[in-house]
Scaffold this active site. Structure first.
Site, PDB file in Angstrom:
ATOM      1  N   ASP A   1      47.708  -4.592  11.424  1.00  0.00           N
ATOM      2  CA  ASP A   1      46.364  -4.375  10.870  1.00  0.00           C
ATOM      3  C   ASP A   1      45.415  -3.982  11.997  1.00  0.00           C
ATOM      4  O   ASP A   1      45.751  -4.080  13.180  1.00  0.00           O
ATOM      5  CB  ASP A   1      45.855  -5.659  10.205  1.00  0.00           C
ATOM      6  CG  ASP A   1      45.711  -6.791  11.212  1.00  0.00           C
ATOM      7  OD1 ASP A   1      44.566  -7.120  11.565  1.00  0.00           O
ATOM      8  OD2 ASP A   1      46.732  -7.345  11.665  1.00  0.00           O
TER       9      ASP A   1
ATOM     10  N   ASP B   1      41.927  -5.020  13.823  1.00  0.00           N
ATOM     11  CA  ASP B   1      41.198  -6.267  13.994  1.00  0.00           C
ATOM     12  C   ASP B   1      39.841  -6.162  13.294  1.00  0.00           C
ATOM     13  O   ASP B   1      39.514  -5.137  12.686  1.00  0.00           O
ATOM     14  CB  ASP B   1      41.052  -6.562  15.488  1.00  0.00           C
ATOM     15  CG  ASP B   1      40.777  -8.019  15.773  1.00  0.00           C
ATOM     16  OD1 ASP B   1      41.553  -8.861  15.283  1.00  0.00           O
ATOM     17  OD2 ASP B   1      39.805  -8.314  16.477  1.00  0.00           O
TER      18      ASP B   1
END
Length: 289
Positions: A209, A211
């Site tokens: 992902d 951040d």
């Protein structure tokens, strides 16, 4: 000397496929109990030892992982090289979820962990100016391309304590001011301890992902992250098998000097060294002690 690869699997990577002669082995370490028993076997004729960093079932948080026991156990098993695989967040749009990053440097922001095998009674200072092994990184890069992973060579890993993720302000600091590339919770003090144990070390960051700096971060569904983690872990297993073949069974002295990191590191005079600590250092520093 023969190659023996220690593989430390992070979140989502709790076993390794395709091992010949697989066997789970219990290793006693004077530094405590490792995260789990260690799965040994062969990949492409090369000896391999796999250790799930968080334990099977993910029982250890980043702060409670027994890092010293893990590295000591791999050293006791005869490992010469360690490949660390871990899930990470990204600070860069071109390092997207699903990509892999071969880490080149670290900023250590952890604070609740034992970070050295040495201490009172046997003081040592090793260099971590270049904390990863370039020779091992070359093999990882070639393997990543061979198995079709979108892999980036080089990146700074911000190691945070956790277990919470970073705040928006922290994320912007790490990205915009410190110019880090990925963020994770487990590569420190692991990389430092591997250097103290004279083990070649390479870190593969599997991006799941962006951040919290990213404007779309809040809309990311956890199921998407889990799906990316699963796909990353499958690719990592394939890549590790290719790395083993590339490294091969025969092993020369490390051109980066990782396997001689303690040559000039120990400061305590021989007659002032603590015999109890020396006994605990038998695997880690036995070559120089």
């Amino acid at each position: 000397m023969q190659t023996k690869i220690g593989i430390i699997g992070g979140s989502g990577l709790y076993d390794i496929d395709g091992l010949e002669n697989p066997k789970w082995v219990n290793i006693n370490s004077p530094w405590g109990v490792p995260s789990d028993v260690i799965l040994t076997g062969e990949l492409g004729g090369v000896d391999v030892a796999f250790l799930p960093r968080h334990g099977r079932g993910h029982v250890h948080s980043p702060s409670t992982v027994p890092y010293r026991a893990n590295i000591d156990a791999l050293k006791r098993l005869g490992c010469t090289d360690v490949i660390s695989v871990s899930a990470c967040g990204s600070f860069r749009t071109d390092m997207a979820p699903g990509d892999f990053v071969i880490v080149s440097d670290f900023i250590d922001r952890t604070f609740a962990r034992e970070k050295s095998f040495f201490g009172t009674g046997c003081v040592a200072h090793v260099s971590v100016a270049h904390p990863v092994c370039a020779r091992l990184g070359d093999a990882v890069e070639l393997a990543g391309h061979a198995v079709g992973v979108n892999i980036h060579r080089g990146g700074t890993y911000l190691a945070m304590e956790g277990p919470q993720f970073s705040s928006l302000a922290e994320s912007k600091l790490y990205r915009e001011v410190w110019h880090c590339d990925v963020i994770g919770m487990t590569n420190m003090p692991e990389a430092k301890l591997a250097r103290e144990a004279e083990l070649c070390y390479a870190s593969v960051a599997m991006i799941t992902d962006y951040d919290s700096w990213h404007p779309d971060h809040g809309s990311v569904d956890i199921s998407d992250i889990i799906a990316t983690l699963g796909a990353n872990s499958t690719a990592a297993k394939t890549m590790v098998a290719d790395i083993a073949v590339r490294l091969g069974k025969a092993r020369d002295v490390c051109p980066c000097g990782c396997d001689r990191a303690l040559d000039f590191a120990i400061m305590t005079a021989p007659d002032a060294r603590d015999p109890d600590l020396l006994a605990k250092l038998d695997a880690v520093a036995g070559r120089v002690l």
